[in-house]
Design an enzyme around this catalytic site. Structure first.
Site, short mmCIF file in Angstrom:
data_model
loop_
_atom_site.label_atom_id
_atom_site.label_comp_id
_atom_site.label_asym_id
_atom_site.label_seq_id
_atom_site.Cartn_x
_atom_site.Cartn_y
_atom_site.Cartn_z
CD GLN A 6 32.44 44.80 30.85
OE1 GLN A 6 32.17 45.65 29.99
NE2 GLN A 6 33.54 44.86 31.58
CB CYS A 66 39.42 40.79 37.41
SG CYS A 66 40.39 42.21 37.86
CG ASP A 69 28.90 40.97 36.85
OD1 ASP A 69 28.69 42.12 36.42
OD2 ASP A 69 30.04 40.53 37.09
CG HIS A 99 35.21 40.65 37.04
ND1 HIS A 99 35.43 41.05 38.34
CD2 HIS A 99 35.95 41.48 36.27
CE1 HIS A 99 36.26 42.08 38.35
NE2 HIS A 99 36.60 42.36 37.11
CE LYS A 104 33.34 47.37 34.73
NZ LYS A 104 34.76 47.39 34.39
N1 C6P Z 1 35.84 44.69 34.76
C1 C6P Z 1 37.62 44.98 33.14
O1 C6P Z 1 38.58 45.59 32.66
P1 C6P Z 1 33.92 47.17 39.35
O2 C6P Z 1 35.40 47.12 39.40
O3 C6P Z 1 33.29 46.78 40.65
O4 C6P Z 1 33.37 48.44 38.80
O5 C6P Z 1 33.48 46.07 38.28
C2 C6P Z 1 33.81 44.74 38.48
C3 C6P Z 1 33.36 43.90 37.33
C4 C6P Z 1 32.38 42.95 37.54
N2 C6P Z 1 31.91 42.20 36.53
C5 C6P Z 1 32.36 42.33 35.29
C6 C6P Z 1 31.78 41.47 34.20
C7 C6P Z 1 33.37 43.26 35.01
O6 C6P Z 1 33.81 43.38 33.76
C8 C6P Z 1 33.89 44.05 36.05
C9 C6P Z 1 35.01 45.02 35.80
C10 C6P Z 1 36.94 45.55 34.36
O7 C6P Z 1 37.18 43.98 32.61
C11 C6P Z 1 37.92 45.82 35.44
S1 C6P Z 1 38.71 44.37 36.03
#
Ligand code: C6P
Length: 419
Positions: free
Chosen positions: A211, A373, A208, A131, A234
């Protein structure tokens, strides 16, 4: 998922109907088919109630007040930290740093750890599945320091190509930063092997876990990762709060990320000394209600059972693959269902994914469409966007049936429009 991260001890089938009762958003008829939990999950009543209790009965700032409700707020905030430590089996509560989200957690490491550990000629290994949050901060660090980014690529099946790993790792490698689960393909990466190989090469590892932590057991002590980042929104928690876990010696040697109140021990006109971790990384008034809500969310998913959530999502993803692959002209990206978490990305010939999402919305079905993203991954897949359905503990097989039927209707509609 590796054996080490998959606990089966808390497995019992989820009572999905009872769970749905905790989410007022599903009380309409017909209910919302919410298939975008990879972006942000819905919030159950216990989480909202925990935050309401703060606002209604003890709202005040923390770590400051010498009065009852401020002491209660401080206690509840620090209790939440304990719950998060328990969730990922952190050895000490102080290893849980509250941030705004995964993005901020990774930026904190890139700035703070990066500033004392990365210099010209060093290498940081990333993967094609990242991401932007686990990519741009490292690009910025590389631009500041002259370090080089190297990439572990994926196979045509959307799995990491492990044949490349040993060639990528060398004494120049200072960090491997890798997603546990791809937010686009759903691929569950065998991060234990990556961590072991990186450590053998003398590199640190950042996971990371945006997910993964919401969806199955993640045990930082078993994994032996150096840093791990995830977001509250999440995992049934509120927006505006996330977590950075780090090994204590690393956190202790890292300089602060932001300066201000709460992160100091003493301040003079020209110089300050800093508080111990985690306070050193938590400058200013934090998201108090949100941290308390995240503690309640950790309780909620723990009580549901992370092994149960994983098994439930496996059933949904397998069923979704079985049903959706019948649709003419569909391409489903990524590996086989058993190698995936609850994420399915696809395209249907002749229909832009934004149109797919728009038409599904008219059927009260929420999915995401776009580049998610992950633009380098889109390039690798040779697409500009995909449609993506993602599942969580409150989704049902009927949600998948409704997705399938609405996709058939979307396809028929687009064919009629083109005639
Ligand atoms: N993915 C998706 O719809 P934040 O925005 O900081 O809470 O998370 C960022 C992020 C980082 N790593 C992974 C693997 C992610 O999936 C995400 C967030 C969302 O897939 C929003 S783009």
């Amino acid at each position: 998922m590796t054996q080490k991260t998959m606990h089966t001890s808390d497995f019992r089938p989820l009572d999905v109907q009872a769970i749905r009762g905790d989410f007022p958003i599903f009380s309409d008829t017909p209910p919302l088919a919410f298939l975008d939990s990879a972006a942000s999950t819905q919030t159950p009543r216990p989480v909202v109630e925990a935050m309401d209790a703060y606002y209604d009965t003890y709202r005040s700032n923390i770590h400051r007040g010498i009065y009852r409700i401020s002491e209660e707020a401080t206690e509840q905030h620090e209790n939440a930290r304990k719950k998060l430590a328990h969730l990922i089996n952190a050895p000490r509560t102080s290893q849980i740093v509250f941030t705004r989200n995964t993005t901020e957690s990774i930026n904190l490491v890139a700035y703070s750890w990066g500033s004392i550990n990365i210099s010209q000629g060093d290498e940081i290994v990333l993967t094609d599945l990242e991401h932007h949050s686990n990519l741009v901060p490292w690009q910025m660090l590389a631009q500041r320091t002259g370090a080089t980014l190297r990439y572990l690529e994926i196979t045509d099946q959307g799995l990491l190509d492990f044949t490349q790993l040993q060639d990528l790792l060398s004494e120049k490698t200072k960090l491997v930063a890798i997603t546990h689960v791809s937010n686009v393909l759903g691929t569950i990466n065998p991060i234990q092997s990556v961590i072991d190989a990186a450590h053998a090469a003398g590199a640190k590892v950042l996971i990371d876990a945006a997910q993964s932590v919401p969806h199955f057991h993640v045990d930082v002590q078993q994994l032996d990762c150096d840093f791990l980042a995830f977001s509250g929104h999440k995992m049934c928690g509120p927006t505006g709060v996330g977590v950075l876990y780090g090994k204590l010696d690393l956190l202790e040697e890292m300089p602060p990320f932001l300066g201000g109140g709460s992160m100091i021990r003493s301040v003079e006109r020209d110089i300050s000394t800093y508080a111990d971790v985690p306070a050193k990384f938590e400058a200013g008034t934090p998201s108090i209600a949100e941290a308390i809500g995240l503690g309640a969310a950790a309780d909620y998913i723990t009580q549901a059972g992370l092994a149960s959530i994983h098994v439930h999502e496996q059933e949904l993803i397998k069923y979704a693959h079985d049903r959706l692959q019948d649709i003419e002209g569909i391409t489903i990206y990524g590996p086989a269902p058993h190698q995936k978490a609850g994420v399915i990305s696809f395209n249907i010939d002749g229909i832009h994914p934004h149109d797919v999402a728009g038409i599904l919305d008219t059927h009260n079905i929420a999915i995401r469409a776009g580049h998610h993203c992950a633009q380098p991954l889109m390039k690798k897949l040779d697409v500009i966007a995909t449609a993506r359905a993602s599942f969580y503990l409150y989704n049902t097989l009927e949600d998948v049936d409704r997705l399938y039927e609405a996709l058939q209707k979307a396809q028929a509609l687009m064919i009629r429009r083109k005639q």
